[in-house]
Write a protein that holds these residues in place. Structure first.
Motif, PDB file in Angstrom:
ATOM      1  N   LEU A 134       0.830  -1.206   0.000  1.00 29.33           N
ATOM      2  CA  LEU A 134       0.000   0.000   0.000  1.00 29.33           C
ATOM      3  C   LEU A 134       0.865   1.256   0.000  1.00 29.33           C
ATOM      4  CD1 LEU A 134      -2.826  -0.856   2.583  1.00 29.33           C
ATOM      5  CD2 LEU A 134      -2.725  -1.371   0.145  1.00 29.33           C
ATOM      6  N   ALA A 135       1.986   1.206   0.719  1.00 31.40           N
ATOM      7  CA  ALA A 135       2.880   2.364   0.773  1.00 31.40           C
ATOM      8  C   ALA A 135       3.468   2.672  -0.602  1.00 31.40           C
ATOM      9  CB  ALA A 135       3.989   2.124   1.791  1.00 31.40           C
ATOM     10  N   LYS A 136       3.718   1.644  -1.399  1.00 33.63           N
ATOM     11  CA  LYS A 136       4.226   1.887  -2.760  1.00 33.63           C
ATOM     12  C   LYS A 136       3.222   2.705  -3.569  1.00 33.63           C
ATOM     13  CE  LYS A 136       6.768  -2.509  -2.939  1.00 33.63           C
ATOM     14  NZ  LYS A 136       6.814  -3.850  -3.580  1.00 33.63           N
ATOM     15  N   ILE A 137       1.941   2.354  -3.433  1.00 37.17           N
ATOM     16  CA  ILE A 137       0.907   3.095  -4.158  1.00 37.17           C
ATOM     17  C   ILE A 137       0.807   4.517  -3.613  1.00 37.17           C
ATOM     18  CG2 ILE A 137      -1.531   3.155  -4.778  1.00 37.17           C
ATOM     19  CD1 ILE A 137      -1.561   0.102  -4.341  1.00 37.17           C
ATOM     20  N   LYS A 138       0.828   4.642  -2.295  1.00 34.91           N
ATOM     21  CA  LYS A 138       0.736   5.963  -1.669  1.00 34.91           C
ATOM     22  C   LYS A 138       1.851   6.886  -2.133  1.00 34.91           C
ATOM     23  CE  LYS A 138       0.912   8.245   2.853  1.00 34.91           C
ATOM     24  NZ  LYS A 138      -0.131   9.241   2.549  1.00 34.91           N
ATOM     25  N   SER A 139       3.034   6.328  -2.356  1.00 34.73           N
ATOM     26  CA  SER A 139       4.169   7.156  -2.764  1.00 34.73           C
ATOM     27  C   SER A 139       3.939   7.814  -4.116  1.00 34.73           C
ATOM     28  CB  SER A 139       5.452   6.313  -2.805  1.00 34.73           C
ATOM     29  OG  SER A 139       5.429   5.389  -3.876  1.00 34.73           O
ATOM     30  N   MET A 140       3.007   7.269  -4.911  1.00 35.57           N
ATOM     31  CA  MET A 140       2.695   7.842  -6.210  1.00 35.57           C
ATOM     32  C   MET A 140       1.444   8.726  -6.164  1.00 35.57           C
ATOM     33  SD  MET A 140       4.950   6.901  -8.478  1.00 35.57           S
ATOM     34  CE  MET A 140       6.195   7.141  -7.187  1.00 35.57           C
ATOM     35  N   ILE A 141       0.819   8.844  -4.996  1.00 31.12           N
ATOM     36  CA  ILE A 141      -0.407   9.644  -4.882  1.00 31.12           C
ATOM     37  C   ILE A 141      -0.158  10.873  -4.009  1.00 31.12           C
ATOM     38  CG2 ILE A 141      -2.828   9.659  -4.175  1.00 31.12           C
ATOM     39  CD1 ILE A 141      -2.865   6.644  -4.631  1.00 31.12           C
ATOM     40  N   THR A 142       0.119  10.661  -2.745  1.00 28.50           N
ATOM     41  CA  THR A 142       0.339  11.786  -1.832  1.00 28.50           C
ATOM     42  C   THR A 142       1.774  11.860  -1.326  1.00 28.50           C
ATOM     43  OG1 THR A 142      -0.444  10.423   0.010  1.00 28.50           O
ATOM     44  CG2 THR A 142      -2.052  11.868  -1.029  1.00 28.50           C
ATOM     45  N   VAL A 143       2.621  10.940  -1.741  1.00 25.08           N
ATOM     46  CA  VAL A 143       4.034  10.881  -1.361  1.00 25.08           C
ATOM     47  C   VAL A 143       4.192  10.537   0.122  1.00 25.08           C
ATOM     48  CG1 VAL A 143       6.279  12.034  -1.361  1.00 25.08           C
ATOM     49  CG2 VAL A 143       4.630  12.536  -3.173  1.00 25.08           C
ATOM     50  N   ASN A 144       3.644  11.378   0.975  1.00 25.12           N
ATOM     51  CA  ASN A 144       3.655  11.091   2.411  1.00 25.12           C
ATOM     52  C   ASN A 144       2.514  11.859   3.057  1.00 25.12           C
ATOM     53  OD1 ASN A 144       5.395  13.558   1.949  1.00 25.12           O
ATOM     54  ND2 ASN A 144       5.225  13.622   4.173  1.00 25.12           N
ATOM     55  N   THR A 145       2.173  11.479   4.270  1.00 25.60           N
ATOM     56  CA  THR A 145       1.136  12.181   5.022  1.00 25.60           C
ATOM     57  C   THR A 145       1.782  13.357   5.763  1.00 25.60           C
ATOM     58  OG1 THR A 145      -0.134  10.146   5.268  1.00 25.60           O
ATOM     59  CG2 THR A 145      -0.619  11.914   6.819  1.00 25.60           C
ATOM     60  N   PRO A 146       1.188  14.556   5.719  1.00 25.84           N
ATOM     61  CA  PRO A 146       1.836  15.739   6.287  1.00 25.84           C
ATOM     62  C   PRO A 146       2.334  15.533   7.714  1.00 25.84           C
ATOM     63  CG  PRO A 146      -0.097  16.384   5.050  1.00 25.84           C
ATOM     64  CD  PRO A 146      -0.091  14.887   5.061  1.00 25.84           C
ATOM     65  N   SER A 147       3.585  15.885   7.924  1.00 24.29           N
ATOM     66  CA  SER A 147       4.215  15.691   9.230  1.00 24.29           C
ATOM     67  C   SER A 147       3.546  16.521  10.317  1.00 24.29           C
ATOM     68  CB  SER A 147       5.697  16.062   9.149  1.00 24.29           C
ATOM     69  OG  SER A 147       6.371  15.254   8.216  1.00 24.29           O
ATOM     70  N   LEU A 148       3.104  17.727   9.993  1.00 22.44           N
ATOM     71  CA  LEU A 148       2.478  18.569  11.003  1.00 22.44           C
ATOM     72  C   LEU A 148       1.157  17.973  11.477  1.00 22.44           C
ATOM     73  CD1 LEU A 148       3.230  22.165   9.686  1.00 22.44           C
ATOM     74  CD2 LEU A 148       4.160  21.070  11.736  1.00 22.44           C
ATOM     75  N   SER A 149       0.386  17.414  10.558  1.00 24.55           N
ATOM     76  CA  SER A 149      -0.860  16.752  10.967  1.00 24.55           C
ATOM     77  C   SER A 149      -0.561  15.559  11.866  1.00 24.55           C
ATOM     78  CB  SER A 149      -1.638  16.289   9.730  1.00 24.55           C
ATOM     79  OG  SER A 149      -2.167  17.386   9.025  1.00 24.55           O
ATOM     80  N   GLN A 150       0.460  14.788  11.492  1.00 24.75           N
ATOM     81  CA  GLN A 150       0.821  13.652  12.327  1.00 24.75           C
ATOM     82  C   GLN A 150       1.297  14.100  13.704  1.00 24.75           C
ATOM     83  OE1 GLN A 150       2.757  10.122  10.459  1.00 24.75           O
ATOM     84  NE2 GLN A 150       3.141  11.524   8.762  1.00 24.75           N
ATOM     85  N   ALA A 151       2.049  15.216  13.748  1.00 24.38           N
ATOM     86  CA  ALA A 151       2.551  15.711  15.024  1.00 24.38           C
ATOM     87  C   ALA A 151       1.411  16.125  15.949  1.00 24.38           C
ATOM     88  CB  ALA A 151       3.501  16.878  14.789  1.00 24.38           C
ATOM     89  N   VAL A 152       0.422  16.813  15.392  1.00 22.30           N
ATOM     90  CA  VAL A 152      -0.700  17.272  16.212  1.00 22.30           C
ATOM     91  C   VAL A 152      -1.506  16.074  16.733  1.00 22.30           C
ATOM     92  CG1 VAL A 152      -2.863  18.564  16.191  1.00 22.30           C
ATOM     93  CG2 VAL A 152      -0.830  19.525  15.110  1.00 22.30           C
ATOM     94  N   ILE A 153      -1.815  15.133  15.854  1.00 19.14           N
ATOM     95  CA  ILE A 153      -2.573  13.956  16.299  1.00 19.14           C
ATOM     96  C   ILE A 153      -1.710  13.093  17.226  1.00 19.14           C
ATOM     97  CG2 ILE A 153      -3.740  11.848  15.567  1.00 19.14           C
ATOM     98  CD1 ILE A 153      -5.288  14.447  15.018  1.00 19.14           C
ATOM     99  N   GLY A 154      -0.425  12.979  16.909  1.00 18.62           N
ATOM    100  CA  GLY A 154       0.474  12.249  17.799  1.00 18.62           C
ATOM    101  C   GLY A 154       0.490  12.852  19.193  1.00 18.62           C
ATOM    102  N   GLY A 155       0.499  14.183  19.251  1.00 14.22           N
ATOM    103  CA  GLY A 155       0.450  14.855  20.549  1.00 14.22           C
ATOM    104  C   GLY A 155      -0.854  14.599  21.274  1.00 14.22           C
ATOM    105  N   ALA A 156      -1.960  14.569  20.528  1.00 14.55           N
ATOM    106  CA  ALA A 156      -3.259  14.270  21.141  1.00 14.55           C
ATOM    107  C   ALA A 156      -3.254  12.868  21.746  1.00 14.55           C
ATOM    108  CB  ALA A 156      -4.369  14.399  20.107  1.00 14.55           C
ATOM    109  N   LEU A 157      -2.662  11.917  21.030  1.00 14.85           N
ATOM    110  CA  LEU A 157      -2.576  10.551  21.560  1.00 14.85           C
ATOM    111  C   LEU A 157      -1.706  10.505  22.810  1.00 14.85           C
ATOM    112  CD1 LEU A 157      -2.198   8.486  18.248  1.00 14.85           C
ATOM    113  CD2 LEU A 157      -4.283   9.039  19.515  1.00 14.85           C
TER     114      LEU A 157
END
Length: 453
Positions: free
Chosen positions: A297-320
Protein backbone atom coordinates in the motif's frame (compact mmCIF):
# COMPACT_ATOMS: atom_id res chain seq x y z
CA UNK A 1 -2.19 44.00 -16.08
CA UNK A 2 -3.51 41.04 -18.02
CA UNK A 3 -7.24 40.57 -17.46
CA UNK A 4 -8.14 36.89 -17.48
CA UNK A 5 -11.80 37.79 -17.85
CA UNK A 6 -11.15 39.10 -21.38
CA UNK A 7 -10.12 35.66 -22.64
CA UNK A 8 -12.74 34.46 -25.07
CA UNK A 9 -14.00 30.93 -24.53
CA UNK A 10 -13.40 30.44 -28.26
CA UNK A 11 -9.66 30.64 -27.67
CA UNK A 12 -9.68 27.99 -24.94
CA UNK A 13 -9.56 24.38 -26.00
CA UNK A 14 -12.81 22.48 -25.39
CA UNK A 15 -12.72 18.87 -24.20
CA UNK A 16 -15.73 16.63 -24.71
CA UNK A 17 -16.87 15.08 -21.46
CA UNK A 18 -16.90 11.69 -23.21
CA UNK A 19 -13.13 12.05 -23.60
CA UNK A 20 -12.74 12.20 -19.82
CA UNK A 21 -13.04 9.37 -17.34
CA UNK A 22 -16.64 8.31 -16.94
CA UNK A 23 -16.67 9.13 -13.24
CA UNK A 24 -16.70 12.89 -13.89
CA UNK A 25 -20.23 12.58 -15.31
CA UNK A 26 -21.35 9.97 -12.80
CA UNK A 27 -24.59 10.97 -11.03
CA UNK A 28 -22.97 9.89 -7.76
CA UNK A 29 -20.29 12.58 -7.97
CA UNK A 30 -22.75 15.13 -9.33
CA UNK A 31 -25.06 14.49 -6.36
CA UNK A 32 -22.27 15.20 -3.91
CA UNK A 33 -21.50 18.49 -5.66
CA UNK A 34 -25.16 19.43 -5.42
CA UNK A 35 -25.29 18.64 -1.70
CA UNK A 36 -22.20 20.74 -1.04
CA UNK A 37 -23.61 23.65 -3.02
CA UNK A 38 -27.09 23.56 -1.51
CA UNK A 39 -25.62 23.86 1.98
CA UNK A 40 -23.76 27.05 1.04
CA UNK A 41 -26.77 28.44 -0.84
CA UNK A 42 -28.92 28.26 2.28
CA UNK A 43 -26.63 29.31 5.14
CA UNK A 44 -29.58 30.15 7.40
CA UNK A 45 -31.14 26.72 7.07
CA UNK A 46 -30.69 24.24 9.90
CA UNK A 47 -28.71 21.41 8.38
CA UNK A 48 -29.09 17.76 9.27
CA UNK A 49 -26.95 16.97 6.21
CA UNK A 50 -23.25 16.89 7.22
CA UNK A 51 -21.88 14.00 9.25
CA UNK A 52 -19.40 16.36 10.88
CA UNK A 53 -18.25 16.54 14.48
CA UNK A 54 -19.74 19.29 16.61
CA UNK A 55 -17.38 22.26 16.54
CA UNK A 56 -18.22 23.39 20.06
CA UNK A 57 -16.16 20.44 21.31
CA UNK A 58 -12.97 21.85 19.74
CA UNK A 59 -10.47 24.15 21.45
CA UNK A 60 -8.09 26.07 19.21
CA UNK A 61 -5.49 26.26 21.99
CA UNK A 62 -5.25 22.47 22.02
CA UNK A 63 -3.50 22.46 18.64
CA UNK A 64 -0.33 24.07 20.01
CA UNK A 65 -0.57 21.95 23.16
CA UNK A 66 -0.65 18.77 21.09
CA UNK A 67 2.20 19.95 18.88
CA UNK A 68 4.32 20.80 21.91
CA UNK A 69 3.58 17.40 23.44
CA UNK A 70 4.75 15.61 20.30
CA UNK A 71 7.94 17.67 19.99
CA UNK A 72 8.73 16.94 23.63
CA UNK A 73 8.16 13.24 22.91
CA UNK A 74 10.66 13.31 20.04
CA UNK A 75 13.29 15.01 22.19
CA UNK A 76 12.69 12.64 25.10
CA UNK A 77 13.15 9.80 22.62
CA UNK A 78 16.69 11.05 21.97
CA UNK A 79 16.12 12.98 18.75
CA UNK A 80 18.53 15.84 18.11
CA UNK A 81 17.23 19.27 17.17
CA UNK A 82 18.41 18.68 13.61
CA UNK A 83 16.44 15.43 13.50
CA UNK A 84 13.36 17.10 14.95
CA UNK A 85 13.58 19.85 12.34
CA UNK A 86 13.86 17.30 9.55
CA UNK A 87 10.91 15.30 10.84
CA UNK A 88 8.71 18.40 10.99
CA UNK A 89 9.72 20.25 7.84
CA UNK A 90 10.78 17.65 5.30
CA UNK A 91 9.00 15.03 3.25
CA UNK A 92 8.48 12.18 5.65
CA UNK A 93 8.40 8.42 5.68
CA UNK A 94 5.70 7.20 3.30
CA UNK A 95 4.14 4.82 5.81
CA UNK A 96 4.03 7.55 8.43
CA UNK A 97 5.77 8.69 11.61
CA UNK A 98 3.22 8.01 14.36
CA UNK A 99 2.52 4.36 13.52
CA UNK A 100 3.88 3.28 16.91
CA UNK A 101 1.50 5.58 18.78
CA UNK A 102 -1.41 4.37 16.65
CA UNK A 103 -0.53 0.74 17.37
CA UNK A 104 -0.44 1.47 21.11
CA UNK A 105 -3.80 3.23 20.92
CA UNK A 106 -5.40 0.34 19.03
CA UNK A 107 -4.16 -2.09 21.66
CA UNK A 108 -5.63 -0.01 24.50
CA UNK A 109 -8.93 0.95 22.87
CA UNK A 110 -9.83 -2.01 20.67
CA UNK A 111 -7.68 -4.93 21.77
CA UNK A 112 -6.10 -4.91 18.30
CA UNK A 113 -2.43 -5.86 18.59
CA UNK A 114 -0.39 -5.39 15.45
CA UNK A 115 3.17 -4.65 14.46
CA UNK A 116 3.47 -0.86 13.94
CA UNK A 117 5.03 -1.67 10.55
CA UNK A 118 1.65 -3.06 9.48
CA UNK A 119 0.17 0.45 9.74
CA UNK A 120 0.12 3.03 6.94
CA UNK A 121 -0.74 6.55 8.09
CA UNK A 122 -2.95 8.14 5.43
CA UNK A 123 -4.49 11.45 4.42
CA UNK A 124 -7.84 10.62 6.00
CA UNK A 125 -9.51 7.24 5.85
CA UNK A 126 -10.53 8.10 2.28
CA UNK A 127 -6.99 7.63 1.04
CA UNK A 128 -6.82 4.35 2.92
CA UNK A 129 -9.87 3.10 1.02
CA UNK A 130 -8.34 4.14 -2.27
CA UNK A 131 -5.03 2.40 -1.50
CA UNK A 132 -6.70 -0.82 -0.40
CA UNK A 133 -9.03 -0.96 -3.40
CA UNK A 134 -6.22 -0.22 -5.85
CA UNK A 135 -3.96 -2.90 -4.35
CA UNK A 136 -6.61 -5.61 -4.11
CA UNK A 137 -8.11 -5.20 -7.57
CA UNK A 138 -5.71 -7.16 -9.74
CA UNK A 139 -7.79 -7.50 -12.90
CA UNK A 140 -11.09 -6.76 -14.64
CA UNK A 141 -12.83 -9.78 -13.09
CA UNK A 142 -12.18 -8.67 -9.52
CA UNK A 143 -15.24 -7.44 -7.64
CA UNK A 144 -15.94 -5.62 -4.38
CA UNK A 145 -18.91 -6.52 -2.20
CA UNK A 146 -20.33 -3.68 -0.14
CA UNK A 147 -23.06 -3.44 2.43
CA UNK A 148 -25.89 -1.40 0.90
CA UNK A 149 -26.64 1.42 1.57
CA UNK A 150 -22.96 2.21 1.32
CA UNK A 151 -20.80 5.14 2.38
CA UNK A 152 -20.47 7.30 -0.69
CA UNK A 153 -16.71 7.75 -0.28
CA UNK A 154 -16.18 4.03 -0.79
CA UNK A 155 -18.47 3.69 -3.79
CA UNK A 156 -16.95 6.85 -5.27
CA UNK A 157 -13.42 5.51 -4.88
CA UNK A 158 -14.44 2.24 -6.53
CA UNK A 159 -15.98 4.20 -9.41
CA UNK A 160 -12.77 6.19 -9.92
CA UNK A 161 -10.84 2.91 -10.07
CA UNK A 162 -13.37 1.13 -12.33
CA UNK A 163 -13.92 -1.59 -9.72
CA UNK A 164 -17.37 -3.18 -9.92
CA UNK A 165 -19.33 -3.03 -6.65
CA UNK A 166 -21.91 -5.71 -5.88
CA UNK A 167 -24.31 -4.44 -3.19
CA UNK A 168 -25.38 -6.69 -0.32
CA UNK A 169 -28.65 -5.37 1.14
CA UNK A 170 -28.32 -4.28 4.75
CA UNK A 171 -30.86 -5.27 7.36
CA UNK A 172 -31.74 -3.70 10.68
CA UNK A 173 -28.52 -5.08 12.15
CA UNK A 174 -26.19 -4.53 9.23
CA UNK A 175 -25.26 -7.02 6.52
CA UNK A 176 -26.45 -10.60 6.99
CA UNK A 177 -23.41 -12.91 6.72
CA UNK A 178 -25.46 -15.46 4.77
CA UNK A 179 -26.45 -12.77 2.29
CA UNK A 180 -22.77 -11.93 1.90
CA UNK A 181 -22.00 -15.62 1.30
CA UNK A 182 -24.75 -15.87 -1.30
CA UNK A 183 -23.50 -12.75 -3.10
CA UNK A 184 -19.92 -14.08 -3.13
CA UNK A 185 -21.08 -17.37 -4.63
CA UNK A 186 -23.12 -15.61 -7.31
CA UNK A 187 -20.04 -13.61 -8.25
CA UNK A 188 -17.94 -16.80 -8.41
CA UNK A 189 -20.58 -18.54 -10.53
CA UNK A 190 -20.36 -15.67 -13.03
CA UNK A 191 -16.63 -16.28 -13.47
CA UNK A 192 -15.53 -13.30 -11.41
CA UNK A 193 -13.71 -13.09 -8.07
CA UNK A 194 -14.66 -11.28 -4.87
CA UNK A 195 -11.55 -9.61 -3.50
CA UNK A 196 -13.07 -7.88 -0.50
CA UNK A 197 -16.28 -6.93 1.29
CA UNK A 198 -16.64 -3.41 2.70
CA UNK A 199 -18.55 -3.02 5.98
CA UNK A 200 -19.01 -0.43 8.72
CA UNK A 201 -19.96 -2.69 11.65
CA UNK A 202 -20.65 0.11 14.16
CA UNK A 203 -23.36 2.73 13.52
CA UNK A 204 -22.83 2.72 9.76
CA UNK A 205 -22.98 5.76 7.52
CA UNK A 206 -25.67 6.31 6.29
CA UNK A 207 -27.99 3.81 7.98
CA UNK A 208 -26.81 3.83 11.60
CA UNK A 209 -27.02 0.02 11.67
CA UNK A 210 -24.67 -2.08 13.84
CA UNK A 211 -23.73 -5.74 13.64
CA UNK A 212 -24.20 -8.00 16.68
CA UNK A 213 -21.04 -9.77 17.85
CA UNK A 214 -22.31 -13.17 16.67
CA UNK A 215 -22.88 -11.79 13.16
CA UNK A 216 -19.35 -10.39 13.14
CA UNK A 217 -17.93 -13.82 13.90
CA UNK A 218 -20.06 -15.41 11.21
CA UNK A 219 -18.96 -12.81 8.67
CA UNK A 220 -15.34 -13.67 9.43
CA UNK A 221 -16.17 -17.35 8.85
CA UNK A 222 -17.77 -16.49 5.51
CA UNK A 223 -14.73 -14.46 4.43
CA UNK A 224 -12.40 -17.35 5.26
CA UNK A 225 -14.60 -19.94 3.54
CA UNK A 226 -15.18 -17.88 0.40
CA UNK A 227 -11.58 -16.56 0.28
CA UNK A 228 -11.98 -12.80 0.36
CA UNK A 229 -10.83 -10.01 2.67
CA UNK A 230 -13.00 -7.71 4.76
CA UNK A 231 -12.47 -3.94 4.62
CA UNK A 232 -13.62 -2.81 8.06
CA UNK A 233 -14.25 0.92 8.39
CA UNK A 234 -14.66 2.14 11.97
CA UNK A 235 -15.15 5.92 12.30
CA UNK A 236 -18.04 5.76 14.79
CA UNK A 237 -17.13 2.90 17.13
CA UNK A 238 -16.62 5.15 20.17
CA UNK A 239 -20.07 6.72 19.91
CA UNK A 240 -22.38 3.97 21.05
CA UNK A 241 -25.22 4.04 23.51
CA UNK A 242 -25.20 2.50 26.96
CA UNK A 243 -24.21 -0.93 25.65
CA UNK A 244 -20.74 -2.32 26.12
CA UNK A 245 -18.61 -1.68 23.01
CA UNK A 246 -18.76 -4.57 20.57
CA UNK A 247 -15.41 -6.02 19.49
CA UNK A 248 -14.22 -4.87 16.08
CA UNK A 249 -13.93 -7.44 13.33
CA UNK A 250 -10.17 -6.90 13.43
CA UNK A 251 -10.04 -7.73 17.14
CA UNK A 252 -11.91 -10.97 16.40
CA UNK A 253 -9.87 -11.71 13.27
CA UNK A 254 -8.18 -15.12 13.69
CA UNK A 255 -6.30 -15.38 10.41
CA UNK A 256 -5.72 -11.95 8.88
CA UNK A 257 -8.96 -11.65 6.94
CA UNK A 258 -9.53 -8.01 7.93
CA UNK A 259 -7.94 -4.86 6.55
CA UNK A 260 -8.83 -2.21 9.12
CA UNK A 261 -9.54 1.42 8.16
CA UNK A 262 -9.28 4.00 10.93
CA UNK A 263 -9.63 7.75 11.20
CA UNK A 264 -9.01 10.53 13.71
CA UNK A 265 -11.61 12.81 12.09
CA UNK A 266 -14.36 12.04 14.61
CA UNK A 267 -12.25 11.15 17.65
CA UNK A 268 -9.82 14.13 17.37
CA UNK A 269 -10.74 16.58 14.61
CA UNK A 270 -11.25 16.35 10.82
CA UNK A 271 -9.06 19.34 9.92
CA UNK A 272 -5.95 17.24 10.49
CA UNK A 273 -7.09 14.90 7.67
CA UNK A 274 -5.43 11.91 9.31
CA UNK A 275 -6.37 8.26 9.00
CA UNK A 276 -4.63 4.92 8.81
CA UNK A 277 -4.82 1.40 7.42
CA UNK A 278 -3.91 -1.73 9.34
CA UNK A 279 -2.78 -4.21 6.68
CA UNK A 280 -0.89 -7.01 8.42
CA UNK A 281 -1.55 -9.64 5.76
CA UNK A 282 1.54 -11.34 4.35
CA UNK A 283 2.40 -10.86 0.68
CA UNK A 284 4.44 -13.44 -1.20
CA UNK A 285 6.51 -11.69 -3.82
CA UNK A 286 7.57 -13.04 -7.18
CA UNK A 287 11.09 -13.72 -5.94
CA UNK A 288 9.72 -15.87 -3.14
CA UNK A 289 10.31 -13.33 -0.38
CA UNK A 290 7.54 -12.17 1.93
CA UNK A 291 6.45 -8.77 3.17
CA UNK A 292 3.42 -6.98 4.56
CA UNK A 293 0.43 -5.76 2.59
CA UNK A 294 1.10 -2.41 4.29
CA UNK A 295 4.38 -2.20 2.37
CA UNK A 296 2.54 -2.67 -0.93
CA UNK A 297 0.00 0.00 0.00
CA UNK A 298 2.88 2.36 0.77
CA UNK A 299 4.23 1.89 -2.76
CA UNK A 300 0.91 3.10 -4.16
CA UNK A 301 0.74 5.96 -1.67
CA UNK A 302 4.17 7.16 -2.76
CA UNK A 303 2.69 7.84 -6.21
CA UNK A 304 -0.41 9.64 -4.88
CA UNK A 305 0.34 11.79 -1.83
CA UNK A 306 4.03 10.88 -1.36
CA UNK A 307 3.66 11.09 2.41
CA UNK A 308 1.14 12.18 5.02
CA UNK A 309 1.84 15.74 6.29
CA UNK A 310 4.21 15.69 9.23
CA UNK A 311 2.48 18.57 11.00
CA UNK A 312 -0.86 16.75 10.97
CA UNK A 313 0.82 13.65 12.33
CA UNK A 314 2.55 15.71 15.02
CA UNK A 315 -0.70 17.27 16.21
CA UNK A 316 -2.57 13.96 16.30
CA UNK A 317 0.47 12.25 17.80
CA UNK A 318 0.45 14.85 20.55
CA UNK A 319 -3.26 14.27 21.14
CA UNK A 320 -2.58 10.55 21.56
CA UNK A 321 0.29 11.25 23.95
CA UNK A 322 -1.81 13.63 26.04
CA UNK A 323 -4.44 10.94 26.62
CA UNK A 324 -1.96 8.13 27.20
CA UNK A 325 -2.94 6.54 23.87
CA UNK A 326 -6.43 5.91 25.23
CA UNK A 327 -8.74 7.77 22.87
CA UNK A 328 -11.89 5.97 23.97
CA UNK A 329 -11.57 7.35 27.50
CA UNK A 330 -10.62 10.78 26.13
CA UNK A 331 -13.83 10.81 24.06
CA UNK A 332 -16.20 10.12 26.98
CA UNK A 333 -17.62 13.67 26.97
CA UNK A 334 -17.85 13.71 23.17
CA UNK A 335 -19.63 10.35 23.11
CA UNK A 336 -22.13 11.60 25.71
CA UNK A 337 -22.86 14.67 23.56
CA UNK A 338 -23.55 12.60 20.44
CA UNK A 339 -25.60 10.08 22.41
CA UNK A 340 -27.77 12.90 23.77
CA UNK A 341 -28.18 14.45 20.32
CA UNK A 342 -29.24 11.16 18.74
CA UNK A 343 -31.74 10.61 21.56
CA UNK A 344 -33.07 14.16 21.09
CA UNK A 345 -33.76 13.60 17.40
CA UNK A 346 -35.56 10.35 18.13
CA UNK A 347 -37.57 11.97 20.93
CA UNK A 348 -38.54 14.99 18.82
CA UNK A 349 -39.61 12.83 15.89
CA UNK A 350 -41.79 10.83 18.27
CA UNK A 351 -43.27 14.05 19.67
CA UNK A 352 -44.17 15.36 16.22
CA UNK A 353 -45.30 12.01 14.85
CA UNK A 354 -46.82 9.67 17.44
CA UNK A 355 -47.72 6.15 16.20
CA UNK A 356 -51.16 6.99 14.81
CA UNK A 357 -49.87 10.05 12.94
CA UNK A 358 -46.95 8.28 11.31
CA UNK A 359 -49.11 5.31 10.36
CA UNK A 360 -51.56 7.67 8.69
CA UNK A 361 -48.78 9.50 6.83
CA UNK A 362 -46.80 6.40 5.89
CA UNK A 363 -43.76 7.67 7.80
CA UNK A 364 -41.21 5.62 9.75
CA UNK A 365 -37.65 5.80 10.99
CA UNK A 366 -35.01 3.50 12.42
CA UNK A 367 -33.63 3.62 15.96
CA UNK A 368 -29.84 3.21 15.97
CA UNK A 369 -28.22 2.61 19.33
CA UNK A 370 -25.35 4.99 18.61
CA UNK A 371 -23.52 7.05 16.02
CA UNK A 372 -24.68 10.09 14.08
CA UNK A 373 -27.46 8.99 11.73
CA UNK A 374 -31.20 8.33 11.59
CA UNK A 375 -32.96 7.25 8.39
CA UNK A 376 -36.55 8.24 7.65
CA UNK A 377 -38.81 6.44 5.18
CA UNK A 378 -41.23 8.99 3.73
CA UNK A 379 -44.36 8.94 1.54
CA UNK A 380 -42.85 11.06 -1.24
CA UNK A 381 -39.77 11.20 -3.43
CA UNK A 382 -36.92 12.52 -1.30
CA UNK A 383 -34.78 13.80 -4.16
CA UNK A 384 -32.81 16.95 -4.87
CA UNK A 385 -35.94 18.85 -5.89
CA UNK A 386 -37.58 18.00 -2.56
CA UNK A 387 -34.42 19.08 -0.76
CA UNK A 388 -34.54 22.45 -2.55
CA UNK A 389 -38.17 22.90 -1.42
CA UNK A 390 -37.23 21.93 2.11
CA UNK A 391 -34.41 24.49 2.17
CA UNK A 392 -36.30 27.34 0.50
CA UNK A 393 -39.69 27.03 2.16
CA UNK A 394 -38.91 25.44 5.52
CA UNK A 395 -35.27 26.30 6.23
CA UNK A 396 -34.09 22.75 6.90
CA UNK A 397 -31.62 20.50 5.08
CA UNK A 398 -31.15 16.72 5.03
CA UNK A 399 -29.49 14.17 2.78
CA UNK A 400 -31.30 12.09 0.13
CA UNK A 401 -30.55 8.40 0.62
CA UNK A 402 -30.58 7.59 -3.10
CA UNK A 403 -26.91 8.61 -3.40
CA UNK A 404 -25.96 5.77 -1.03
CA UNK A 405 -27.87 3.05 -2.89
CA UNK A 406 -27.91 1.39 -6.33
CA UNK A 407 -29.68 3.31 -9.12
CA UNK A 408 -33.44 3.36 -8.68
CA UNK A 409 -33.39 2.63 -4.93
CA UNK A 410 -33.76 4.80 -1.86
CA UNK A 411 -35.93 7.56 -3.31
CA UNK A 412 -38.37 7.26 -0.41
CA UNK A 413 -35.72 7.71 2.27
CA UNK A 414 -33.67 10.54 3.74
CA UNK A 415 -30.83 10.70 6.25
CA UNK A 416 -30.62 12.96 9.27
CA UNK A 417 -27.28 13.61 10.95
CA UNK A 418 -27.56 14.69 14.58
CA UNK A 419 -23.85 15.31 15.21
CA UNK A 420 -23.30 18.87 14.02
CA UNK A 421 -26.04 20.80 15.86
CA UNK A 422 -26.73 22.13 19.34
CA UNK A 423 -29.73 20.82 21.31
CA UNK A 424 -31.67 24.04 20.54
CA UNK A 425 -30.90 23.71 16.82
CA UNK A 426 -31.99 20.09 16.87
CA UNK A 427 -35.31 21.02 18.46
CA UNK A 428 -36.00 23.82 15.99
CA UNK A 429 -34.69 21.71 13.10
CA UNK A 430 -37.05 18.81 13.80
CA UNK A 431 -39.95 21.27 14.08
CA UNK A 432 -39.11 22.64 10.62
CA UNK A 433 -38.60 19.14 9.29
CA UNK A 434 -41.96 18.00 10.63
CA UNK A 435 -43.69 20.89 8.84
CA UNK A 436 -41.91 19.97 5.61
CA UNK A 437 -42.80 16.27 5.92
CA UNK A 438 -46.48 17.07 6.50
CA UNK A 439 -46.57 19.46 3.54
CA UNK A 440 -44.96 16.92 1.22
CA UNK A 441 -47.25 14.14 2.43
CA UNK A 442 -50.27 16.35 1.77
CA UNK A 443 -49.22 16.66 -1.88
CA UNK A 444 -48.72 12.92 -2.24
CA UNK A 445 -51.87 11.56 -3.93
CA UNK A 446 -51.83 8.10 -2.31
CA UNK A 447 -49.55 7.85 0.71
CA UNK A 448 -48.97 4.30 1.93
CA UNK A 449 -51.08 3.38 4.95
CA UNK A 450 -50.23 1.32 7.97
CA UNK A 451 -46.44 1.45 7.80
CA UNK A 452 -45.00 0.94 11.26
CA UNK A 453 -41.65 1.83 12.76
Amino acid sequence: MHDLATNSSATIRTIAVDDLHGSVADPLLESMNFLNEVTTRYPDAISFAPGRPYEGLFDVASITEYLDAYLAHLRADGRTEDEVRTLMFQYGRTKGQIHGLIAETLAHDEGIRVDPEAIVVTVGAQEGMFLALRALSAGPDDVLLASSPCYIGLSGAARLLDIPVVPVPEGEHGPDPEAVRAAARRVAASGRRVRACYVVPDFANPSGASMPTDARRRLLDVAAAEDFLILEDNPYGFFGGDLEPRPTLKALDPDGSVVYLGSFCKTCFPGARLGYVVADQRVRRRDGSHGLLADELAKIKSMITVNTPSLSQAVIGGALLRCGCRLRAANTETAAFYRANLAAVQRDLERHFPPAARAELGLSWNRPDGGFFTVLTVPFTADEAALERSAQEFGVLWTPMAAFLPPGAGHDRLRLSSSYLTPDQLREGTTRLAAFLRAEAAHNPSPPKGRTT
